[in-house]
Design an enzyme around this catalytic site. Structure first.
Site, mmCIF file in Angstrom:
data_model
loop_
_atom_site.group_PDB
_atom_site.id
_atom_site.type_symbol
_atom_site.label_atom_id
_atom_site.label_comp_id
_atom_site.label_asym_id
_atom_site.label_seq_id
_atom_site.Cartn_x
_atom_site.Cartn_y
_atom_site.Cartn_z
ATOM 1 N N MET A 158 0.822 -1.214 0.000
ATOM 2 C CA MET A 158 0.000 0.000 0.000
ATOM 3 C C MET A 158 0.857 1.265 0.000
ATOM 4 S SD MET A 158 -2.884 -1.162 2.790
ATOM 5 C CE MET A 158 -3.850 0.347 2.598
ATOM 6 N N HIS A 159 0.230 2.377 -0.373
ATOM 7 C CA HIS A 159 0.773 3.740 -0.256
ATOM 8 C C HIS A 159 1.859 4.088 -1.278
ATOM 9 C CE1 HIS A 159 -1.328 3.477 3.516
ATOM 10 N NE2 HIS A 159 -0.398 2.758 4.107
ATOM 11 N N ASP A 175 -2.570 -4.730 0.542
ATOM 12 C CA ASP A 175 -2.140 -6.002 1.137
ATOM 13 C C ASP A 175 -2.758 -6.281 2.498
ATOM 14 O OD1 ASP A 175 -0.656 -4.037 2.443
ATOM 15 O OD2 ASP A 175 1.293 -4.902 1.942
#
Length: 496
Positions: free
Chosen positions: A81-82, A239
């Protein structure tokens, strides 16, 4: 002919592809590694095409094994992520991806929190930290204005791999909440945030549900991998959301503890309105109309990898765990804080750095090994404590990732947390969860509970030892004081 689904777990160090049948049996799992580039202190980047190459190679290996025996019904994704991927108007990569654990954007995160105040939490459910996507875009605005001006699309890692497989660009709600640009209550990009920080609306990809059908594999993808052209590809999710599915965290009082590169503690939530006020992250679940909260310690397994590669490069992780078992509980009063990349929860501090505290002339290699493992586990107790302080009832903790591969570490988690620990029979929660999204997208099951009952398989419960838990509470109390002691030194060191 048998029919299978593929779950693609796009991690920080490797992509893992799992092939499962209707009964939830794992037919095959393949893994491909790729590098992380650290061009400066705190910088963590990757080449997005490494993800694509690794994914296609792993699928190819699976298809070679099942060719002429089975078809792939569906494919879906779990992704780190991110992390920020940016493409130009020709859909070409502009620069390497800036990863979730990249620490360069501390100034931008501080700017967001100071200039947008409580509204950032009200709109997105989260405070800004260096790991989120919006601070990365602001860093590009300031430091790479030419690259920022070239952006036509931004996306998350799994979205880029899916784009290269289908030709379609979009992102799902679970990954979108990790950008802190999504209005979490209204399921849309926040024009208020985008306008305030001068991020063009057209940068933002179309929003979809994790179980939405995106397309079929492109002809060239089928040629490279052996995939059948009628395999349905579904959006997937971030995730942690997908790991929650793969671990059966849905409408329960169980929580998830994941020890991968980072460490995560996650709980299902009924709505985005919680008492955590941004201390814990609030995210869309990969299951529509569900949410979850989570805390993150940035360098869990990464701390153990750093320790091994730096001091014991010839030894395996199993060797280190065996050495740790030769030390006593508390590692002879030696403490390790896993802040080697800064820390997210509960401190949101990009300047803090890791430490060993309490080294004596009796400290052994075994003590250092145990101190690292205990320190990582204490950092996860920091996250569990936030839930306990907010009266969250916790029956069991589902443990996945590297920390679930060792019976010693599972027992240590039970003793430190003072909770029952349950491991999955296959600890690859995100990969299993991605396969479950594909199975639901293909309508193998009527509802999520039916899918979880088939796909999620648990090992026995590991109960804490009350005597050990009482001792660990005393050690954890001391560990928890270390941050405030070393934080001023860490900040002073950054000014040298």
């Amino acid at each position: 002919m048998e029919r299978y689904v593929l779950g693609i777990d796009l991690g920080t160090s490797a992509v893992k592809v799992s092939c499962l049948d209707h009964s939830g049996k794992i037919i095959d799992q393949e893994k491909e590694n790729y590098p992380v580039y650290n061009s400066a202190e705190g910088f963590c980047e990757q080449n997005p095409n490494d993800w694509v190459q690794g994914t296609l190679e792993a699928i190819k290996k699976i298809m070679i094994k099942i060719r002429n025996l089975a078809k792939i019904d569906g494919i879906s994704f779990s992704g780190q992520m991110h992390s920020l991927v940016i493409l130009d108007k020709n859909k070409e990569i502009i620069r390497p991806a800036i990863l979730w654990n990249d620490g360069r954007t501390a100034t931008e995160a501080k700017y967001i929190n100071e200039n947008f105040g409580k509204k950032i939490v009200e709109i997105t459910g989260n405070k800004a930290t260096a790991g989120f996507t919006l601070p990365k875009l602001l860093w590009l605005q300031k430091n790479e204005p030419n690259n920022f001006a070239r952006i036509r699309y931004f996306m998350m890692p799994k979205d880029y791999v899916r784009y290269k497989m289908t030709g379609k660009i979009n992102t799902d709600y679970s990954d979108a909440t990790g950008t802190i640009m999504l209005d979490i209550a209204h399921d849309c990009w926040s024009n208020e945030i985008l306008n305030f920080f001068k991020v063009p609306r057209y940068y933002c990809p179309e929003l979809v549900n994790s179980t939405d059908f995106i397309g079929f594999p492109l002809h060239e993808v089928c040629g490279k991998t052996g995939l059948n052209q009628d395999a349905k590809i579904f959006a997937g999710g971030g995730d942690n959301a997908v790991a929650a599915i793969g671990s059966g965290i849905l409408n329960s009082q169980n929580i998830l503890c994941s020890i991968g590169t980072s460490g995560v503690v996650l709980a299902d939530e009924k709505s985005p309105h919680t008492p955590y006020e941004g201390t814990l992250q609030m995210e869309h679940h990969a299951i529509p109309e569900h949410f979850y909260s989570m805390g993150v310690t940035l360098a869990a397994g990464e701390s153990l990898s750093w320790f091994k590669n730096t001091f014991f490069p010839q030894k395996s992780f199993s060797d280190l765990l065996s050495m740790a078992q030769e030390s006593n509980l508390g590692a002879d009063k030696l403490f390790f804080t896993p802040y080697i990349n800064g820390e997210r929860t509960p401190y949101s501090d990009s300047f803090i750095r890791g430490s060993f505290t309490g080294i004596s002339n009796t400290s052994t290699k075994n003590d250092f090994c145990r101190a690292v493992i205990e320190g990582i586990t204490y950092s996860l107790q920091d996250l569990i404590s936030i839930y306990e302080q907010n009266n969250k009832t916790i029956y069991n903790i589902i443990s996945i990732g590297g920390g679930a591969k060792s019976k010693f570490w599972l027992k240590l988690q039970a003793d430190v947390f003072g909770k029952n620990i349950v491991a999955l029979k296959n600890e690859q929660g995100p990969g299993i969860g991605a396969a479950m999204i594909a199975a639901m997208g293909c309508r193998w099951f009527k509802d999520w509970n039916s899918c979880i009952n088939v796909f999620v398989k648990y090992n026995e419960i590991i109960a804490p030892d009350p005597h050990n838990t009482a001792l660990y509470q005393k050690y954890y109390h001391l560990y928890h004081k270390i941050y405030n002691s070393i934080a001023p030194l860490a900040r002073a060191a950054t000014r040298l």
